[in-house]
Write a protein that holds these residues in place. Sequence first.
Motif, short mmCIF file in Angstrom:
data_model
loop_
_atom_site.label_atom_id
_atom_site.label_comp_id
_atom_site.label_asym_id
_atom_site.label_seq_id
_atom_site.Cartn_x
_atom_site.Cartn_y
_atom_site.Cartn_z
N ASP A 44 73.03 17.01 16.13
CA ASP A 44 74.09 18.00 15.95
C ASP A 44 75.27 17.44 15.17
N LYS A 81 78.25 19.52 13.81
CA LYS A 81 79.39 19.93 14.63
C LYS A 81 80.63 19.07 14.37
N ILE A 93 86.66 17.25 19.54
CA ILE A 93 85.20 17.22 19.50
C ILE A 93 84.68 16.16 20.47
N GLY A 107 79.21 17.49 20.31
CA GLY A 107 79.29 18.77 21.00
C GLY A 107 80.19 19.75 20.29
N ASP A 108 80.23 20.97 20.78
CA ASP A 108 81.16 21.97 20.27
C ASP A 108 82.59 21.59 20.66
N PRO A 109 83.58 22.04 19.90
CA PRO A 109 84.97 21.76 20.28
C PRO A 109 85.24 22.20 21.72
N ASP A 162 87.13 23.89 24.57
CA ASP A 162 88.03 25.05 24.57
C ASP A 162 89.32 24.71 25.33
#
Length: 248
Positions: free
Chosen positions: A36, A39, A158, A189-191, A193
């Motif tokens: 990934d 990302k 991130i 990974g995704d940011p 939140d």
Amino acid sequence: MTADQKPRSEKNAIFRLLAFLALPFMHLVARYEIIDGHKLPKQGAFVLSPNHYSEIDPVVIGVVMWKLGRMPRFLAKASLFKVPVLSWLLRASGQIPVERTGSARNSEPLKAAATLVEKQLAVVIYPEGSLTREPNLWPMRGKSGAVRMALEADVPLIPAAHWGTQLVMPRYAKKISLFPRKSISVKFGDPVDLSAYRGRRLGAAELAEATDLVMAAIAGLASDLRGEPAPAERWDPTKNNQKETGRF
């Protein structure tokens, strides 16, 4: 920048020199699987927060970021910027000076965040602050430095995790294992939140809550790489009679 324009390369002369010196050796000791990698933002400022269990982790993260086209910056002690030659290297590679003691301590994150945004840098901050003390190398309790930086600069945070670095250089070891060649996997990974915390005056409880979100994301990535569930409760050095040291 228009949609058909490519981001300007960050691979300036100093980073190319560092890559020339480090990459052959790092490729000799390990092969790298990047999961990934898309990302990782291709441009713009952000904070990258990986797990940390070996002294060679920053070099591994640097190698992977180089492969993905982003150059790593770290928060470095301001005193190091007074050392001949090293000072030039740190400044030329865009590392960020930070005072760790005295009255400047509380203002330094603001100054570092401003630098991060102004120069559109990718800054690596280990939220654990030091090598994990967790017996099985899982992420331990985090500190708020990474969250504070991301919130002050209003940039993405991130999460990342790697596994296999301990085979190259075990925790607390002073020597690198050269042979046989190891395999290191790195997953992004995704940011995280952090929208619930942006634009607010945050106390210790809110910062701890936001930091736990980051550590949960990192632990989840580590779990994916290791193929086993992470501990339900984060290791806390203060509850296990271990002295806690660390960076910003």
